[in-house]
Design a protein around this motif. Structure first.
Motif, mmCIF file in Angstrom:
data_model
loop_
_atom_site.group_PDB
_atom_site.id
_atom_site.type_symbol
_atom_site.label_atom_id
_atom_site.label_comp_id
_atom_site.label_asym_id
_atom_site.label_seq_id
_atom_site.Cartn_x
_atom_site.Cartn_y
_atom_site.Cartn_z
ATOM 1 N N VAL A 214 0.792 -0.993 -0.031
ATOM 2 C CA VAL A 214 -0.024 -0.020 -0.121
ATOM 3 C C VAL A 214 0.831 1.062 0.117
ATOM 4 N N ARG A 215 0.706 2.308 -0.994
ATOM 5 C CA ARG A 215 1.180 3.380 -1.003
ATOM 6 C C ARG A 215 0.475 4.591 -0.553
ATOM 7 N N LEU A 216 -0.777 4.555 -0.362
ATOM 8 C CA LEU A 216 -1.622 5.334 0.181
ATOM 9 C C LEU A 216 -3.202 4.892 0.494
ATOM 10 N N ASN A 217 -3.558 5.219 1.430
ATOM 11 C CA ASN A 217 -4.777 4.610 2.280
ATOM 12 C C ASN A 217 -5.376 5.901 3.254
ATOM 13 N N LEU A 218 -6.381 6.609 2.467
ATOM 14 C CA LEU A 218 -7.323 7.419 2.943
ATOM 15 C C LEU A 218 -8.695 6.636 3.322
ATOM 16 N N PRO A 219 -8.916 6.316 4.453
ATOM 17 C CA PRO A 219 -9.914 5.353 4.858
ATOM 18 C C PRO A 219 -11.382 5.920 4.523
ATOM 19 N N GLY A 220 -11.794 5.012 3.658
ATOM 20 C CA GLY A 220 -13.283 5.513 3.075
ATOM 21 C C GLY A 220 -13.278 6.258 1.886
ATOM 22 N N GLN A 221 -12.156 6.491 1.297
ATOM 23 C CA GLN A 221 -11.871 7.564 0.321
ATOM 24 C C GLN A 221 -11.038 7.056 -0.771
ATOM 25 N N THR A 222 -9.762 6.630 -0.591
ATOM 26 C CA THR A 222 -9.188 5.954 -1.669
ATOM 27 C C THR A 222 -7.967 4.980 -1.241
ATOM 28 N N ILE A 223 -7.558 4.140 -1.933
ATOM 29 C CA ILE A 223 -6.652 3.196 -1.711
ATOM 30 C C ILE A 223 -5.537 3.004 -2.722
ATOM 31 N N ALA A 224 -4.569 2.972 -2.753
ATOM 32 C CA ALA A 224 -3.585 2.902 -3.997
ATOM 33 C C ALA A 224 -2.411 1.997 -3.298
ATOM 34 N N GLY A 225 -1.783 1.067 -4.235
ATOM 35 C CA GLY A 225 -0.644 0.599 -4.093
ATOM 36 C C GLY A 225 -0.023 -0.205 -5.356
ATOM 37 N N THR A 226 0.935 -1.018 -5.116
ATOM 38 C CA THR A 226 1.833 -1.610 -6.006
ATOM 39 C C THR A 226 1.000 -2.954 -6.344
ATOM 40 N N VAL A 227 1.442 -3.586 -7.674
ATOM 41 C CA VAL A 227 0.678 -4.951 -7.990
ATOM 42 C C VAL A 227 1.971 -5.871 -8.307
ATOM 43 N N ASP A 228 2.495 -7.138 -7.288
ATOM 44 C CA ASP A 228 3.260 -7.811 -7.800
ATOM 45 C C ASP A 228 3.193 -8.457 -9.066
ATOM 46 N N GLN A 229 1.806 -9.080 -9.224
ATOM 47 C CA GLN A 229 1.676 -9.905 -10.288
ATOM 48 C C GLN A 229 1.866 -9.162 -11.589
ATOM 49 N N LEU A 230 1.609 -7.625 -11.761
ATOM 50 C CA LEU A 230 2.079 -7.162 -12.880
ATOM 51 C C LEU A 230 3.473 -6.470 -12.936
ATOM 52 N N ASP A 231 4.393 -7.199 -12.373
ATOM 53 C CA ASP A 231 5.752 -6.555 -12.256
ATOM 54 C C ASP A 231 5.827 -5.252 -11.796
ATOM 55 N N ASP A 232 5.109 -5.121 -10.579
ATOM 56 C CA ASP A 232 5.081 -3.884 -9.726
ATOM 57 C C ASP A 232 4.399 -2.931 -10.414
ATOM 58 N N GLY A 233 3.293 -3.273 -10.763
ATOM 59 C CA GLY A 233 2.248 -2.272 -11.529
ATOM 60 C C GLY A 233 1.572 -1.593 -10.483
ATOM 61 N N TRP A 234 0.277 -1.049 -10.710
ATOM 62 C CA TRP A 234 -0.350 -0.025 -10.051
ATOM 63 C C TRP A 234 -1.793 0.076 -9.757
ATOM 64 N N PHE A 235 -2.227 -0.206 -8.559
ATOM 65 C CA PHE A 235 -3.812 -0.323 -8.465
ATOM 66 C C PHE A 235 -4.424 0.669 -7.488
ATOM 67 N N ARG A 236 -5.575 1.250 -7.780
ATOM 68 C CA ARG A 236 -6.321 2.309 -7.299
ATOM 69 C C ARG A 236 -7.791 1.844 -7.140
ATOM 70 N N LEU A 237 -8.198 2.311 -5.823
ATOM 71 C CA LEU A 237 -9.759 2.175 -5.630
ATOM 72 C C LEU A 237 -10.042 3.725 -5.145
ATOM 73 N N LEU A 238 -11.167 4.367 -5.469
ATOM 74 C CA LEU A 238 -11.518 5.492 -5.044
ATOM 75 C C LEU A 238 -13.226 5.923 -5.269
ATOM 76 N N THR A 239 -13.476 6.659 -4.174
ATOM 77 C CA THR A 239 -14.541 7.224 -4.177
ATOM 78 C C THR A 239 -14.507 8.808 -4.016
ATOM 79 N N TRP A 240 -15.273 9.596 -4.480
ATOM 80 C CA TRP A 240 -15.546 10.946 -4.189
ATOM 81 C C TRP A 240 -16.822 11.667 -4.332
ATOM 82 N N GLN A 241 -17.098 12.764 -3.515
ATOM 83 C CA GLN A 241 -18.339 13.410 -3.752
ATOM 84 C C GLN A 241 -18.104 14.676 -4.574
ATOM 85 N N ASP A 242 -19.110 14.695 -5.394
ATOM 86 C CA ASP A 242 -18.885 15.975 -6.371
ATOM 87 C C ASP A 242 -19.577 17.207 -5.909
ATOM 88 N N ALA A 243 -19.689 18.314 -6.641
ATOM 89 C CA ALA A 243 -20.367 19.476 -6.100
ATOM 90 C C ALA A 243 -21.817 19.299 -6.047
#
Length: 282
Positions: A214-243
């Motif tokens: 894990v390279r970033l975790n903002l609980p309930g908002q976003t998580i991002a991290g590396t991916v071993d299976q993709l030769d150190d790729g990148w994974f991210r999930l997020l939600t945000w509230q708009d205007a």
């Protein structure tokens, strides 16, 4: 370094140290072929003061700025003269719905203890609830994107990226959207809220199992991290509230390998899952 967000002067400020030269960081910020290796999926740059920079993620999600300062290896300032907050689908609010503002993004590059320190000040946001939501979204977004930049320069410098994204806009509150994203039929994350620097594992809606750090975790908002299976790729999930009070839901996977079949499958399966999980769409 820890990120800090402040609403003083309606701005977001952050800094991080990168294991790359100032020239390499400058190139990653200003060259179209480098930008698409860590940030947008398409870019166009007319370099120099008075030039323009366009970042795009497809489907009309374009971010166009004027270059207000261009000092190679030291300072880049981008300006939007009539900026408006964005919707859950990544589009600016229509004219007249909110008072526009003059937004500036200032990137400063300096050397610090053998590394390059990149500072960002994103300022000029307007007032009111719509702009409050925009500041929050910008603050979270930059924290993840600049970590993506650092990861690219540290591990994959000069290599092309293959990426896939799934996105929906929903009328659900953000907390509800996040819980549903990580619930049945969505993404199974173990541990449920890993700290930055910890190992994690995720099972995607397509049944793929990925793991990394894990390279970033903002609980309930976003998580991002590396991916071993993709030769150190990148994974991210997020939600945000708009205007408008709607929520955006986003899933992202990227690799720097030549084989992007798993990434394409991720995009297709994740989009199907998000559309199924969030029928209450905007």
């Amino acid at each position: 370094m820890d990120d800090t967000a402040t609403r003083q002067a309606r701005a977001f400020r952050t800094a991080l140290d990168i294991d790359a030269s100032p020239e390499e960081v400058w190139a990653a910020l200003t060259q179209a072929e480098e930008l698409v290796r860590w940030f947008p999926t398409d870019a166009k740059v007319t370099p120099g003061k008075g030039g323009t920079m366009r970042w795009s993620w497809g489907h009309g999600e374009d971010w166009v700025t004027r270059i207000d300062a261009w000092e190679p290896g030291r300072l880049l300032r981008l300006v939007q003269e009539d900026a408006r907050p964005y919707t859950a689908e990544g589009k600016p609010l229509p004219p007249g719905e909110v008072e526009p503002a003059r937004i500036a993004m200032e990137f400063t590059i300096e050397t610090h203890q053998g590394k390059t320190r990149l500072r960002l000040v994103h300022s000029g946001f307007g007032h009111g609830g719509a702009w409050d939501a925009e500041i929050e979204g910008i603050s979270e977004g930059w924290q993840a994107e600049l970590r993506s930049l650092r990861h690219y320069l540290a591990r994959h410098r000069g290599r092309d990226r293959k990426a896939a994204r799934a996105l929906v806009g929903t009328t659900l509150p953000r907390a509800t959207a996040w819980a549903r994203l990580l619930g049945p039929g969505g993404f199974t994350l173990t541990p449920a809220s890993p700290r930055e620097g910890e190992r994690y594992e995720v099972v995607t809606p397509g049944g793929r199992r990925y793991g990394g750090t894990v390279r970033l975790n903002l609980p309930g908002q976003t998580i991002a991290g590396t991916v071993d299976q993709l030769d150190d790729g990148w994974f991210r999930l997020l939600t945000w509230q708009d205007a408008r009070g709607n929520s955006g839901v986003w899933a992202w996977l990227a690799t720097y390998t030549d084989d992007d079949a798993a990434v394409r499958e991720f995009g297709e399966r994740s989009q199907e899952a998000l559309e199924r999980l969030f029928p209450e769409r905007t």
